[in-house]
Design an enzyme around this catalytic site. Structure first.
Site, PDB file in Angstrom:
ATOM      1  CD  GLU A   1      -7.578  14.275  -0.023  1.00 47.39           C
ATOM      2  OE1 GLU A   1      -7.926  13.821   1.121  1.00 47.39           O
ATOM      3  OE2 GLU A   1      -6.204  14.610   0.180  1.00 47.39           O
TER       4      GLU A   1
ATOM      5  CB  SER B   1      -8.720  12.407   8.109  1.00 46.87           C
ATOM      6  OG  SER B   1      -8.504  13.173   8.064  1.00 46.87           O
TER       7      SER B   1
ATOM      8  CG  HIS C   1       2.137   4.583   7.305  1.00 45.63           C
ATOM      9  ND1 HIS C   1       1.555   4.940   8.513  1.00 45.63           N
ATOM     10  CD2 HIS C   1       0.819   4.052   6.865  1.00 45.63           C
ATOM     11  CE1 HIS C   1       0.368   4.254   8.735  1.00 45.63           C
ATOM     12  NE2 HIS C   1      -0.174   3.310   7.665  1.00 45.63           N
TER      13      HIS C   1
ATOM     14  CG  HIS D   1      -6.873   1.852  -0.103  1.00 45.74           C
ATOM     15  ND1 HIS D   1      -7.318   0.952   0.484  1.00 45.74           N
ATOM     16  CD2 HIS D   1      -5.851   2.451   0.763  1.00 45.74           C
ATOM     17  CE1 HIS D   1      -6.620   0.449   0.978  1.00 45.74           C
ATOM     18  NE2 HIS D   1      -5.284   1.112   1.379  1.00 45.74           N
TER      19      HIS D   1
ATOM     20  CB  CYS E   1      -0.987  -0.003   1.163  1.00 47.47           C
ATOM     21  SG  CYS E   1      -2.145   1.828   1.367  1.00 47.47           S
TER      22      CYS E   1
END
Lengths: 139, 476
Positions: free
Chosen positions: B206, B375, B399, B203, B98
């Site tokens: 953006e 977020s 991360h 996930h 990821c």
């Protein structure tokens, strides 16, 4: 008073699932409803399609781990949710039936996919009167 | 976590001296505020980690560390294969490789406004996201194996993106040593229709802008200027990685007993790196890394298609692509000697300092770009690796923000429409297939990203380069 059949328990990043039952089989089955409830409201899932699952392990906790992961595999590959589960365990061999339907986003409002069961908080235990199955699943 | 459990070395470094079966010390990088808010489980899991065979130097927890399974999320540990070192499926996690990639446009944020709704709608339509999302690519058995071997290079060969992208991806877009034969049919079946999909949970895709620059030299090297529009893509190896994690956690559980490895927590199930099972997992995990790299490459292509349709001739340049759930074979300096190690980073990003030979030429002067996702509503940070980080944590940094509240609690506090409305009032457009999913990902359900990034910088793990503010978020 309604007997609690399943619940979620808190984990910082993920979600814990817990099934209750008067037998170990019932507690295994109820954990599937807790699993579905991570994704959607189980009451919205109609039992239209049946899938059969078999697992085997002499360690009941690993048997539970395999059972949950087998259901997660079916959820992911068939894009389904399940609202009814039936389990029969005989001598470390599990035969299960899960009933559900293909996800309809407008109907189920699926919040998050489940990646896999973990061994965190993995337990199959009994109080004498009640069986409890649980583990944390990664979402 | 109670502070009397750890010894304060500096305001950002806290150590646990070995006791009981711990082979080495453990260290947590965090401010006093962050460490005091960490769950006691982080402490327990970090201590457990030091008990594994062949661990080198110390076990580390990053400032965003939280309760994981076996390893804490935000955990870093390196193992020496020559000293019986192990590899652990739980130490990599389910969402193998990821990561986050950043694309840069030459457009300024003021130019984004007229296209905002169109871009949001098209990105949401074209990039499959959310639970059960399927892509348009259906892999044959041969395609699957080629993808597992080729990673982003395979995707480029198939027409997704350009060869120039590959220089700006860790491992140049293709992780060597993958072995599709060590990956189960179930894992391949789960991935068959999931290429080019975002997934769900935390996930996202953006559209952001660079709203503050802290390190002008590094920002210049990355081509980032104030108010530039950029795109962050956060996703991983989808069903394939999840199933590989499941399969190998299970087989390592049995094998640990056979190898006589003491497991303080069965989630730390592992196998010696040099064992057949260890090698098999390495081959499978490297295949999953390639899957994640290919996945992010395909999504990049889809994003470029959308932008080209809305704003023709706008180039979307790949700045860099980092992974944060991996185990990689690397050389590190330990006690003055260069040693070949297998570094587990679970919820931690590789952060090589300036001059490292594996970095693309243009980043050698400033260090490896590190992308820290936050977020919805908060955006992200761009950081850059330091030379000090090599001795601090095998060149690793944090991360993300990490959850402050469980999903179960979050949905009691918020609902999707309310969050979407509040974010829209702040100028952030959300597209998601699930209101409930949005509620569970509410901005306040996460820790304060800035305090995590500041702690990483104060500890010299990485330096802040820029802050990115969100404008459109397609939520997984």
């Amino acid at each position: 008073m309604t007997t609690l059949k399943w619940e979620h328990f808190s984990h910082e990043a993920d979600v814990g699932i817990r099934g209750f039952g008067s037998t170990m089989e019932e507690a295994f089955a109820m954990a599937i409803i807790a699993l579905t409830a991570i994704v959607a409201n189980p009451d919205t899932v109609e039992p239209k399609i049946k899938i059969q699952i078999t697992c085997h392990d002499e360690d009941v906790e690993l048997l539970f781990y395999d059972w949950i992961n087998s259901v997660i595999y079916e959820m992911d590959t068939k894009n389904m949710l399940f609202s009814i589960a039936k389990v029969h365990i005989d001598n470390s061999y599990l035969e299960g039936e899960i009933w559900g339907e293909i996800i309809v986003p407008e109907k189920h409002d699926p919040a998050v996919a489940v990646k896999g069961a973990t061994m965190t908080e993995l337990k199959v235990s009994t109080t004498g009167k009640q069986w409890i199955t649980q583990c944390v699943v990664d979402v | 976590m109670k502070l009397n459990l750890v010894e304060k070395i500096t305001p950002e470094i806290w150590e646990i001296r070995p006791f009981g079966k711990m082979n080495v010390p453990a260290r947590i990088y965090a401010s006093e505020d962050l460490i005091s808010k960490m769950d006691l489980k982080v402490y327990e899991q970090l201590c457990n980690l030091t008990m594994l065979p062949g661990i080198v130097d110390m076990a580390y927890a990053m400032p965003d560390a939280h309760w994981g399974y076996g390893f804490p999320i935000g955990g870093v540990a390196a193992f020496d294969p020559e000293k019986g070192g192990i590899i652990s499926a739980g130490g990599v996690g389910f969402d193998i490789s990821c990561g986050v990639r950043l694309l840069h446009t030459k457009m300024k944020v003021a130019e984004l406004a007229p296209h905002k709704e169109t871009l949001a709608n098209l990105l949401y339509k074209r990039i499959p996201s959310g639970t059960g999302s399927r892509g348009k690519i259906i892999l044959s058995d041969q395609d699957m194996n080629d993808m597992l071997m080729g990673g982003a290079r395979w995707a480029v060969d198939k027409g997704y993106g350009s060869a120039a992208d590959l220089d700006f991806i860790e491992e140049h877009g293709q992780m060597a040593g993958a072995n599709p034969e060590t990956i189960s049919k179930r894992a391949k079946e789960r991935q068959k229709e999931e290429m080019g999909t975002l997934g769900s949970g935390n996930h996202y895709l953006e559209i952001q802008d660079v709203n503050e620059i802290f390190h002008p030299e590094a920002a210049k090297v990355m081509g980032l200027e104030l108010h530039d529009v950029v795109i962050s893509i956060h996703c991983g190896s989808r069903g394939l990685g999840h199933q590989i994690g499941t399969d190998y956690l299970r087989s390592m559980m049995t094998a640990s007993k056979q190898y006589g490895i003491y497991l303080p927590d069965r989630e730390l199930a592992c196998a010696p790196i040099q064992s057949d099972l260890g090698k098999s997992y390495l081959g499978a995990m490297r295949g999953a890394i390639n899957c994640a790299l290919a996945n992010r490459q395909i999504i990049t292509h889809l994003v470029r298609e959308v932008f080209n349709e809305v704003i023709p001739n706008l180039k979307l340049r790949l700045v860099y692509d980092v992974s944060h759930n991996t185990c990689k074979n690397e050389w590190h300096m330990v006690n003055g000697k260069k040693v070949n190690l297998f570094v587990h980073r679970k919820g931690a990003t590789r952060a090589y300092g300036p001059g490292h030979e594996d970095l693309p030429e243009n980043f050698k002067s400033v260090g490896q770009p590190v992308f820290i996702g936050g977020s919805m509503g908060v955006g992200s940070f761009v950081l850059v690796g330091t030379n000090e980080c090599e001795s601090l944590a095998f060149s690793s940094a944090c991360h993300g923000a990490g959850r402050a509240m469980s999903r179960t609690e979050a949905k009691k506090f918020w609902n999707g429409p309310q969050i979407i409305k509040e974010l829209r009032e702040q100028g952030i457009v959300i597209r998601s297939g699930s209101y409930r999913g949005v509620a569970e990902e509410a901005p306040l359900a996460y820790k304060d990203l800035k305090s995590v990034v500041d702690a990483a910088e104060n500890a010299k793990l990485a330096l802040k380069v820029a802050q990115l503010s969100p404008h459109i978020c397609v939520k997984g």
